[in-house]
Motif scaffolding. Structure first.
Motif, PDB file in Angstrom:
ATOM      1  N   TRP A   1     -12.174  -5.686  84.022  1.00  0.00           N
ATOM      2  CA  TRP A   1     -10.580  -5.918  83.856  1.00  0.00           C
ATOM      3  C   TRP A   1     -10.314  -6.498  82.357  1.00  0.00           C
ATOM      4  O   TRP A   1      -9.526  -6.425  81.843  1.00  0.00           O
ATOM      5  N   TRP A   2     -11.442  -7.319  81.999  1.00  0.00           N
ATOM      6  CA  TRP A   2     -11.113  -7.654  80.555  1.00  0.00           C
ATOM      7  C   TRP A   2     -11.435  -6.854  79.652  1.00  0.00           C
ATOM      8  O   TRP A   2     -10.716  -6.853  78.603  1.00  0.00           O
ATOM      9  N   ILE A   3     -12.369  -6.002  79.930  1.00  0.00           N
ATOM     10  CA  ILE A   3     -12.686  -4.790  79.118  1.00  0.00           C
ATOM     11  C   ILE A   3     -11.450  -3.911  79.132  1.00  0.00           C
ATOM     12  O   ILE A   3     -10.991  -3.427  77.942  1.00  0.00           O
ATOM     13  N   ALA A   4     -10.890  -3.466  80.353  1.00  0.00           N
ATOM     14  CA  ALA A   4      -9.723  -2.890  80.200  1.00  0.00           C
ATOM     15  C   ALA A   4      -8.536  -3.465  79.511  1.00  0.00           C
ATOM     16  O   ALA A   4      -7.745  -2.581  78.985  1.00  0.00           O
ATOM     17  N   ALA A   5      -8.231  -4.625  79.529  1.00  0.00           N
ATOM     18  CA  ALA A   5      -7.099  -5.487  78.833  1.00  0.00           C
ATOM     19  C   ALA A   5      -7.481  -5.281  77.330  1.00  0.00           C
ATOM     20  O   ALA A   5      -6.548  -4.845  76.596  1.00  0.00           O
ATOM     21  N   ALA A   6      -8.863  -5.531  76.849  1.00  0.00           N
ATOM     22  CA  ALA A   6      -8.859  -5.412  75.451  1.00  0.00           C
ATOM     23  C   ALA A   6      -8.787  -3.897  74.968  1.00  0.00           C
ATOM     24  O   ALA A   6      -8.087  -3.629  73.718  1.00  0.00           O
ATOM     25  N   ALA A   7      -9.000  -2.983  75.769  1.00  0.00           N
ATOM     26  CA  ALA A   7      -8.911  -1.485  75.588  1.00  0.00           C
ATOM     27  C   ALA A   7      -7.359  -1.228  75.323  1.00  0.00           C
ATOM     28  O   ALA A   7      -7.012  -0.477  74.621  1.00  0.00           O
TER      29      ALA A   7
ATOM     30  N   LEU B   1     -10.121   0.250  64.024  1.00  0.00           N
ATOM     31  CA  LEU B   1      -9.186  -0.812  63.605  1.00  0.00           C
ATOM     32  C   LEU B   1      -9.211  -1.236  61.954  1.00  0.00           C
ATOM     33  O   LEU B   1      -8.278  -1.360  61.331  1.00  0.00           O
ATOM     34  N   VAL B   2     -10.649  -1.242  61.498  1.00  0.00           N
ATOM     35  CA  VAL B   2     -10.742  -1.522  60.086  1.00  0.00           C
ATOM     36  C   VAL B   2     -10.199  -0.572  59.400  1.00  0.00           C
ATOM     37  O   VAL B   2      -9.482  -0.515  58.320  1.00  0.00           O
ATOM     38  N   ALA B   3     -10.430   0.939  59.870  1.00  0.00           N
ATOM     39  CA  ALA B   3      -9.754   2.167  58.874  1.00  0.00           C
ATOM     40  C   ALA B   3      -8.357   2.028  58.969  1.00  0.00           C
ATOM     41  O   ALA B   3      -7.872   2.576  58.033  1.00  0.00           O
ATOM     42  N   VAL B   4      -7.792   1.570  59.968  1.00  0.00           N
ATOM     43  CA  VAL B   4      -6.303   1.475  60.308  1.00  0.00           C
ATOM     44  C   VAL B   4      -5.700   0.355  59.170  1.00  0.00           C
ATOM     45  O   VAL B   4      -4.725   0.606  58.503  1.00  0.00           O
ATOM     46  N   GLY B   5      -6.482  -0.506  59.225  1.00  0.00           N
ATOM     47  CA  GLY B   5      -5.970  -1.961  58.370  1.00  0.00           C
ATOM     48  C   GLY B   5      -6.186  -1.381  56.957  1.00  0.00           C
ATOM     49  O   GLY B   5      -5.332  -1.749  56.238  1.00  0.00           O
ATOM     50  N   ALA B   6      -7.265  -0.894  56.666  1.00  0.00           N
ATOM     51  CA  ALA B   6      -7.380  -0.433  55.080  1.00  0.00           C
ATOM     52  C   ALA B   6      -6.402   0.328  54.549  1.00  0.00           C
ATOM     53  O   ALA B   6      -5.829   0.371  53.509  1.00  0.00           O
ATOM     54  N   GLY B   7      -6.120   1.293  55.646  1.00  0.00           N
ATOM     55  CA  GLY B   7      -4.996   2.641  55.279  1.00  0.00           C
ATOM     56  C   GLY B   7      -3.874   1.887  55.126  1.00  0.00           C
ATOM     57  O   GLY B   7      -2.952   2.401  54.093  1.00  0.00           O
ATOM     58  N   ALA B   8      -3.419   1.425  56.007  1.00  0.00           N
ATOM     59  CA  ALA B   8      -2.005   0.705  56.058  1.00  0.00           C
ATOM     60  C   ALA B   8      -1.723  -0.092  54.697  1.00  0.00           C
ATOM     61  O   ALA B   8      -0.678  -0.443  54.057  1.00  0.00           O
ATOM     62  N   ALA B   9      -2.893  -0.997  54.390  1.00  0.00           N
ATOM     63  CA  ALA B   9      -2.834  -1.930  53.360  1.00  0.00           C
ATOM     64  C   ALA B   9      -2.753  -1.441  51.964  1.00  0.00           C
ATOM     65  O   ALA B   9      -2.091  -1.505  51.177  1.00  0.00           O
ATOM     66  N   LEU B  10      -3.373  -0.308  51.815  1.00  0.00           N
ATOM     67  CA  LEU B  10      -3.535   0.622  50.412  1.00  0.00           C
ATOM     68  C   LEU B  10      -2.294   1.455  50.522  1.00  0.00           C
ATOM     69  O   LEU B  10      -1.674   1.517  49.251  1.00  0.00           O
TER      70      LEU B  10
ATOM     71  N   ALA C   1      -6.335  -8.198  62.650  1.00  0.00           N
ATOM     72  CA  ALA C   1      -6.416  -9.315  63.618  1.00  0.00           C
ATOM     73  C   ALA C   1      -7.234  -8.783  64.915  1.00  0.00           C
ATOM     74  O   ALA C   1      -7.528  -9.546  65.769  1.00  0.00           O
ATOM     75  N   LEU C   2      -7.067  -7.446  65.270  1.00  0.00           N
ATOM     76  CA  LEU C   2      -7.490  -7.015  66.628  1.00  0.00           C
ATOM     77  C   LEU C   2      -9.149  -6.638  66.475  1.00  0.00           C
ATOM     78  O   LEU C   2      -9.673  -6.455  67.640  1.00  0.00           O
ATOM     79  N   VAL C   3      -9.635  -6.662  65.349  1.00  0.00           N
ATOM     80  CA  VAL C   3     -11.088  -6.304  65.119  1.00  0.00           C
ATOM     81  C   VAL C   3     -11.843  -7.344  65.800  1.00  0.00           C
ATOM     82  O   VAL C   3     -12.736  -6.947  66.589  1.00  0.00           O
ATOM     83  N   PRO C   4     -11.643  -8.928  65.632  1.00  0.00           N
ATOM     84  CA  PRO C   4     -12.707  -9.718  66.199  1.00  0.00           C
ATOM     85  C   PRO C   4     -12.216  -9.564  67.836  1.00  0.00           C
ATOM     86  O   PRO C   4     -13.064 -10.091  68.513  1.00  0.00           O
ATOM     87  N   LEU C   5     -11.129  -9.402  68.154  1.00  0.00           N
ATOM     88  CA  LEU C   5     -10.812  -9.430  69.753  1.00  0.00           C
ATOM     89  C   LEU C   5     -11.406  -8.308  70.265  1.00  0.00           C
ATOM     90  O   LEU C   5     -12.253  -8.408  71.266  1.00  0.00           O
TER      91      LEU C   5
END
Length: 433
Positions: free
Chosen positions: A20-26, A93-102, A188-192
């Motif tokens: 259930w914790w896996i499902a919450a993170a997903a 998530l890193v790809a999304v973050g990099a794309g949005a920042a650029l 911020a979601l990457v470490p989570l």
């Protein structure tokens, strides 16, 4: 060394099963991807105003984003078999973050295509429906339908719940700070995701939730991507696949391609504030959930071909009416359209899955990949319509022809759905709601 496999409920000390914790993170990851995927529709007017870019060039970047989101899904699922869930999710998530920042520092239209079209498209497509399916398959032996519904609803919720907030942010702070905020949220979601997600229950000495027996982790599949392509080649030899792919491409064109990208700027052309238009678009998302559940219930009881034809026919009628309903205010006929269209928007998914007839036509193992390829057609169709819509708006000064063209395509889809062969008795079992 032999691992001890615990009971499926992991009730020691009354603790909740790790699944259930896996499902919450997903769910958080899928929700974020849904929110990021709707952002381009809010950027059309600001980019045109502030940078002087044509809507066609902006629409081309949106097309790339949607096409990449769809095309990457079957291969992202293969990568999860090879490298695991959390590596793929964290990388996405890193790809999304990099794309949005650029995106916040871009100066040329091609950069929007590269940053938001390619990078954000790769990230969002990697943690969409295929990601959710893998989580459910690996971590749950029971309650799979419930968890699938929760993760699907999370994606829809992400698409509509954050639209008004993002719209107000752009209206108040301009678009660059908002894209930076999106980038920070993704990072911020990457470490989570890295801390909470795990590839398989056996890695922690657990059984899947509700499973009566230990389930070993799957062996890495180096040739999984080749398998995805092989499944496409086999499916492409069947008439059913092309009819389903055609109808689903039109589905994408008449929803994501025209509504999520064109509705807000079209309403703005008629004098409606952007925040109000974004709120109406969010309301469509609210009724998506009810329409999908109702459609799943109907699919169990009626011929899915008939349902699909009716859905596309009614969608065609609603799109024909839309140009006459847009204005500076959200009057009740426009709200009625929003409710009606919202009920139809995602309702095509359950009968499309049922018509796949995966057990009889494609085989049990390949069914999910076949549906993944139809989703790729959905996104390609959506992207093409977003690009064409921008070009038509630049040329004609109005989105009216876009609505009428989408309605015509929906009428064609109604005919294509009626031409699909009747599925076998087990086809309906493939419905995921």
């Amino acid at each position: 060394m032999t691992q001890t496999i615990t009971t499926p409920s992991a009730t020691r000390g009354g603790r909740v099963h790790r699944a259930w914790w896996i499902a919450a993170a997903a769910a958080l990851t899928v929700m974020a991807a849904g929110a990021f995927s709707t952002m381009p529709g809010l950027l059309v007017t600001p980019l045109h105003r502030d940078l002087g870019w044509s809507r066609g060039s902006i629409g081309f970047a949106v097309w790339v984003n949607m096409a990449v989101t769809g095309l990457v899904a079957p291969f992202a699922t293969a990568l999860m078999d090879r490298f695991g869930l959390r590596r793929v999710a964290a990388g996405a998530l890193v790809a999304v973050g990099a794309g949005a920042a650029l995106t916040a520092v871009m100066t040329q239209p091609w950069q929007l295509t590269l940053y938001w079209g390619l990078l954000v498209g790769l990230g969002c497509g990697s943690v969409a429906m295929g990601f959710a399916a893998v989580v459910v398959q690996r971590w749950f032996g029971a309650r799979r339908g419930l968890v699938t519904g929760i993760l699907t609803a999370a994606g829809v919720f992400g698409q509509f719940a954050f639209l008004p907030l993002l719209s107000r942010g752009i209206d108040r702070y301009q678009w660059r700070p908002v894209t930076v905020t999106v980038a920070l949220a993704a990072l911020a979601l990457v470490p989570l995701a890295w801390l909470l997600l795990r590839d398989h229950p056996a890695d922690l000495g657990l059984r899947p939730y509700g499973s009566g027996r230990p389930v070993p982790p799957p062996a890495p599949v180096p040739g999984a991507a080749r398998h995805a392509v092989a499944v496409l080649r086999a499916a492409a030899r069947t008439r059913t696949f092309w009819l389903l792919a055609g109808t689903f491409a039109i589905c994408g064109a008449s929803t994501n391609g025209v509504m999520w990208t064109g509705f807000v700027p079209a309403a703005h052309d008629h004098g409606m504030p952007t925040t109000v238009a974004a709120g109406l678009l969010s309301l469509i998302g609210v009724f998506n959930v009810a329409g999908t559940v109702l459609s799943g219930w109907l699919t169990d009881r009626h011929d899915p071909r008939l349902l699909l034809s009716c859905y596309y026919g009614m969608r065609a009628l609603s799109l024909v009416c839309l140009p006459y309903l847009l204005g500076p205010e959200a009057h009740w006929p426009l709200i009625a359209f929003v409710v009606f269209f919202g009920l139809l928007d995602v309702a095509t998914v359950p009968p499309t899955i049922a018509l796949s007839a995966v057990r009889e036509v494609y085989g049990e193992r390949s069914g999910a990949i076949v549906f993944g390829w139809t989703l790729a057609f959905h996104q390609v169709g959506a992207g093409l319509m977003a690009f064409a819509g921008g070009l038509l708006r630049d040329s004609l000064g109005s989105y009216d022809l876009v609505w009428f063209g989408s309605a015509l395509l929906c009428a064609v889809a109604a005919l294509l759905a009626a031409a699909i062969g009747r599925p076998g008795p087990a086809a309906g079992a493939g419905k995921s709601g």
